[in-house]
Design a protein around this motif. Structure first.
Motif, PDB file in Angstrom:
ATOM      1  N   TYR A 142      40.102  23.302 -51.627  1.00 56.24           N
ATOM      2  CA  TYR A 142      40.994  23.052 -50.499  1.00 56.24           C
ATOM      3  C   TYR A 142      42.356  23.690 -50.757  1.00 56.24           C
ATOM      4  O   TYR A 142      42.962  24.304 -49.876  1.00 56.24           O
ATOM      5  N   ILE A 143      42.846  23.558 -51.998  1.00 53.93           N
ATOM      6  CA  ILE A 143      44.138  24.137 -52.369  1.00 53.93           C
ATOM      7  C   ILE A 143      44.124  25.649 -52.170  1.00 53.93           C
ATOM      8  O   ILE A 143      45.081  26.237 -51.642  1.00 53.93           O
ATOM      9  N   GLU A 144      43.049  26.288 -52.601  1.00 54.67           N
ATOM     10  CA  GLU A 144      42.978  27.749 -52.501  1.00 54.67           C
ATOM     11  C   GLU A 144      43.025  28.212 -51.053  1.00 54.67           C
ATOM     12  O   GLU A 144      43.529  29.300 -50.750  1.00 54.67           O
ATOM     13  N   LYS A 145      42.495  27.410 -50.148  1.00 54.30           N
ATOM     14  CA  LYS A 145      42.541  27.769 -48.728  1.00 54.30           C
ATOM     15  C   LYS A 145      43.915  27.487 -48.121  1.00 54.30           C
ATOM     16  O   LYS A 145      44.423  28.246 -47.297  1.00 54.30           O
ATOM     17  N   LEU A 146      44.536  26.405 -48.565  1.00 58.47           N
ATOM     18  CA  LEU A 146      45.750  25.904 -47.930  1.00 58.47           C
ATOM     19  C   LEU A 146      47.026  26.430 -48.575  1.00 58.47           C
ATOM     20  O   LEU A 146      48.042  26.625 -47.905  1.00 58.47           O
ATOM     21  N   GLY A 147      46.981  26.661 -49.879  1.00 58.39           N
ATOM     22  CA  GLY A 147      48.192  26.975 -50.626  1.00 58.39           C
ATOM     23  C   GLY A 147      48.536  28.449 -50.679  1.00 58.39           C
ATOM     24  O   GLY A 147      47.771  29.314 -50.257  1.00 58.39           O
ATOM     25  N   LYS A 148      49.721  28.709 -51.230  1.00 56.28           N
ATOM     26  CA  LYS A 148      50.200  30.077 -51.429  1.00 56.28           C
ATOM     27  C   LYS A 148      50.363  30.352 -52.917  1.00 56.28           C
ATOM     28  O   LYS A 148      50.639  29.446 -53.708  1.00 56.28           O
ATOM     29  N   THR A 149      50.217  31.630 -53.293  1.00 57.22           N
ATOM     30  CA  THR A 149      50.393  32.032 -54.681  1.00 57.22           C
ATOM     31  C   THR A 149      51.812  31.710 -55.141  1.00 57.22           C
ATOM     32  O   THR A 149      52.781  32.071 -54.467  1.00 57.22           O
ATOM     33  N   PRO A 150      51.975  31.050 -56.291  1.00 56.76           N
ATOM     34  CA  PRO A 150      53.312  30.663 -56.760  1.00 56.76           C
ATOM     35  C   PRO A 150      54.024  31.811 -57.475  1.00 56.76           C
ATOM     36  O   PRO A 150      54.143  31.825 -58.708  1.00 56.76           O
ATOM     37  N   LEU A 151      54.489  32.791 -56.719  1.00 60.17           N
ATOM     38  CA  LEU A 151      55.203  33.910 -57.325  1.00 60.17           C
ATOM     39  C   LEU A 151      56.463  33.414 -58.033  1.00 60.17           C
ATOM     40  O   LEU A 151      57.064  32.420 -57.621  1.00 60.17           O
ATOM     41  N   PRO A 152      56.897  34.097 -59.082  1.00 59.49           N
ATOM     42  CA  PRO A 152      58.108  33.691 -59.804  1.00 59.49           C
ATOM     43  C   PRO A 152      59.342  33.713 -58.903  1.00 59.49           C
ATOM     44  O   PRO A 152      59.377  34.470 -57.918  1.00 59.49           O
ATOM     45  N   PRO A 153      60.364  32.926 -59.233  1.00 60.66           N
ATOM     46  CA  PRO A 153      61.559  32.841 -58.388  1.00 60.66           C
ATOM     47  C   PRO A 153      62.332  34.143 -58.270  1.00 60.66           C
ATOM     48  O   PRO A 153      63.091  34.332 -57.320  1.00 60.66           O
ATOM     49  N   TYR A 154      62.146  35.060 -59.230  1.00 55.90           N
ATOM     50  CA  TYR A 154      62.883  36.326 -59.158  1.00 55.90           C
ATOM     51  C   TYR A 154      62.171  37.383 -58.301  1.00 55.90           C
ATOM     52  O   TYR A 154      62.680  38.481 -58.129  1.00 55.90           O
ATOM     53  N   ILE A 155      60.998  37.069 -57.780  1.00 57.26           N
ATOM     54  CA  ILE A 155      60.356  37.951 -56.802  1.00 57.26           C
ATOM     55  C   ILE A 155      60.791  37.475 -55.425  1.00 57.26           C
ATOM     56  O   ILE A 155      60.381  36.410 -54.959  1.00 57.26           O
ATOM     57  N   LYS A 156      61.652  38.254 -54.807  1.00 55.09           N
ATOM     58  CA  LYS A 156      62.345  37.824 -53.586  1.00 55.09           C
ATOM     59  C   LYS A 156      61.581  38.241 -52.331  1.00 55.09           C
ATOM     60  O   LYS A 156      62.059  39.022 -51.510  1.00 55.09           O
ATOM     61  N   ARG A 157      60.391  37.729 -52.201  1.00 56.91           N
ATOM     62  CA  ARG A 157      59.582  37.974 -50.999  1.00 56.91           C
ATOM     63  C   ARG A 157      58.511  36.898 -50.924  1.00 56.91           C
ATOM     64  O   ARG A 157      58.250  36.192 -51.903  1.00 56.91           O
ATOM     65  N   ASP A 158      57.896  36.794 -49.767  1.00 57.20           N
ATOM     66  CA  ASP A 158      56.807  35.840 -49.601  1.00 57.20           C
ATOM     67  C   ASP A 158      55.532  36.385 -50.243  1.00 57.20           C
ATOM     68  O   ASP A 158      55.290  37.610 -50.266  1.00 57.20           O
ATOM     69  N   ALA A 159      54.716  35.495 -50.749  1.00 57.95           N
ATOM     70  CA  ALA A 159      53.432  35.886 -51.334  1.00 57.95           C
ATOM     71  C   ALA A 159      52.479  36.371 -50.242  1.00 57.95           C
ATOM     72  O   ALA A 159      52.505  35.881 -49.111  1.00 57.95           O
ATOM     73  N   THR A 160      51.647  37.342 -50.579  1.00 59.02           N
ATOM     74  CA  THR A 160      50.661  37.897 -49.646  1.00 59.02           C
ATOM     75  C   THR A 160      49.261  37.706 -50.219  1.00 59.02           C
ATOM     76  O   THR A 160      49.086  37.267 -51.361  1.00 59.02           O
ATOM     77  N   GLU A 161      48.268  38.068 -49.439  1.00 58.28           N
ATOM     78  CA  GLU A 161      46.877  38.021 -49.925  1.00 58.28           C
ATOM     79  C   GLU A 161      46.692  38.966 -51.110  1.00 58.28           C
ATOM     80  O   GLU A 161      45.893  38.714 -52.008  1.00 58.28           O
ATOM     81  N   HIS A 162      47.437  40.057 -51.124  1.00 59.90           N
ATOM     82  CA  HIS A 162      47.394  41.020 -52.222  1.00 59.90           C
ATOM     83  C   HIS A 162      47.765  40.337 -53.544  1.00 59.90           C
ATOM     84  O   HIS A 162      47.182  40.626 -54.594  1.00 59.90           O
ATOM     85  N   ASP A 163      48.733  39.412 -53.482  1.00 62.72           N
ATOM     86  CA  ASP A 163      49.174  38.711 -54.697  1.00 62.72           C
ATOM     87  C   ASP A 163      48.097  37.782 -55.252  1.00 62.72           C
ATOM     88  O   ASP A 163      48.063  37.529 -56.454  1.00 62.72           O
ATOM     89  N   ARG A 164      47.233  37.268 -54.397  1.00 65.06           N
ATOM     90  CA  ARG A 164      46.147  36.395 -54.881  1.00 65.06           C
ATOM     91  C   ARG A 164      45.284  37.122 -55.906  1.00 65.06           C
ATOM     92  O   ARG A 164      44.791  36.509 -56.860  1.00 65.06           O
ATOM     93  N   GLU A 165      45.126  38.423 -55.717  1.00 63.06           N
ATOM     94  CA  GLU A 165      44.337  39.220 -56.653  1.00 63.06           C
ATOM     95  C   GLU A 165      45.167  39.705 -57.828  1.00 63.06           C
ATOM     96  O   GLU A 165      44.744  39.627 -58.980  1.00 63.06           O
ATOM     97  N   TYR A 166      46.385  40.192 -57.561  1.00 69.31           N
ATOM     98  CA  TYR A 166      47.142  40.879 -58.597  1.00 69.31           C
ATOM     99  C   TYR A 166      48.016  39.969 -59.453  1.00 69.31           C
ATOM    100  O   TYR A 166      48.388  40.346 -60.563  1.00 69.31           O
TER     101      TYR A 166
END
Length: 344
Positions: A142-166
């Motif tokens: 459920y989390i994987e469907k609902l949540g967003k990738t927790p990018l580090p605070p110094y990455i100043k953008r929203d997480a994308t589907e690309h980030d789920r892989e990389y």
């Protein structure tokens, strides 16, 4: 040593905001500790520094989509619920951070969907809360469907589907981290096959990385700093391979500071490691040294962070900071999505 001994200026434009693709095309700075030499290579060239019989240890922890967003009951205020770790699987109780915290009190419910909510049952820190979710099925899916990738605070953008892989290693298996073991991000499956073909054994350990990895040390006296406790696991087969490699006088290659910490936290007096699981808050900094690790693969870290301190315990501090100065001058990419360093 003081925390300010590890302070250095870093231009913000060198903080990588996107991953390098392909993964192994990033720069690799190679530091040789004996002659104190520095070379620039590509990460895919790392194979040149491995020999038959060596053992490469990786952290197989998997990042989960820890950032959830919901609405507070009655007021409909938007609240972020950042999952840190599950405290009870049976009751689905979690240790979380909430934002904005001033709006979230004990007894409040935060609705993530029409039917899914969490109820605040305790406070921990200024932003910390203990919550109970009303979901009783496979919550991880459920989390994987609902949540967003927790990018580090110094990455100043929203997480994308690309980030789920990389923002994940290709060998990630055991779910539990809210920050990636980023030294391993540079490996491709093809490169791993080439390493194994050379006769290098690749074995996993697990360390679930928490948000503490991004915190700078705020006390001058390093003996007063306390690391966050993180869960680790070393299997019997992994311990056996590492110890056999040590007996054969071959090299142990740690992929990342998380691996180095797990190995060093479980080293016996005779320079062997023991299998097992538990929690570690081991803090490694100069003049401590690493007993088991012979070569270290790592990224370029935050000033005054526990990560850069561990690297300076493995290699001479002045040598490491000289390499960092060179990396800044030559515009290496820093932090999680940045370039890599190999210390031999």
């Amino acid at each position: 040593m003081k925390s300010t001994d590890f302070k250095f200026p870093l231009p913000k434009n060198l903080i990588a905001q996107h991953p390098k693709t392909p993964r192994d095309e990033c720069k690799l700075m190679v530091l040789d500790r004996k002659p104190k030499s520095i070379q620039t290579r590509k990460f895919k060239d790392i194979l040149d520094y491995f020999e038959e019989g060596d053992c490469m240890v990786v952290n197989d922890s998997k990042v989960f989509a820890a950032r959830l967003f919901g609405l507070k009951e009655k007021t409909n205020a938007k609240i972020e619920v950042f999952l840190l770790r599950q405290l009870s699987q049976e009751e689905n109780i979690w240790d979380v951070l909430v934002d904005p915290a001033r709006k979230v009190r004990i007894g409040n419910r935060i609705f993530l969907t029409k039917n899914l909510y969490c109820e605040v049952i305790d406070n921990t820190t200024s932003r910390g809360r203990i919550v109970r979710f009303n979901y009783r099925g496979d919550f991880q899916k459920y989390i994987e469907k609902l949540g967003k990738t927790p990018l580090p605070p110094y990455i100043k953008r929203d997480a994308t589907e690309h980030d789920r892989e990389y923002y994940q290693t290709v060998y990630a298996q055991n779910v539990g981290s809210v920050a990636a073991p980023t030294a391993g991000i540079h490996f491709t499956k093809e490169l791993l096959r080439k390493i194994e073909k050379r006769g290098v054994k690749i074995v996993p350990v697990t360390l679930h990385i928490g948000l503490g990895t991004f915190r700078s040390v705020e006390v001058e006296d390093l003996t007063k700093h306390r690391m966050d406790s993180e869960f680790f696991y070393i299997s019997d087969p992994t311990a056996s391979v590492v110890n056999q490699t040590l007996e054969n006088r071959k090299k142990i290659i740690a992929v990342g500071t998380s691996v180095a910490r797990v190995l060093e936290a479980n080293t016996t007096a005779g320079r062997y490691i023991r299998s097992g699981y538990g929690w570690t808050d081991k803090f490694i900094y100069p003049p401590q040294t690493l007993k088991v690790v012979d070569k270290l693969i790592t990224n370029f870290h935050l000033p005054q962070s526990t990560l850069v301190m561990l690297v300076c315990a493995f290699a001479d501090k002045d040598f490491v900071l000289k390499a960092y100065k060179k990396a800044i001058k030559e515009k290496y990419r820093f932090y999680s999505y940045g370039d890599a360093m190999l210390i031999i």
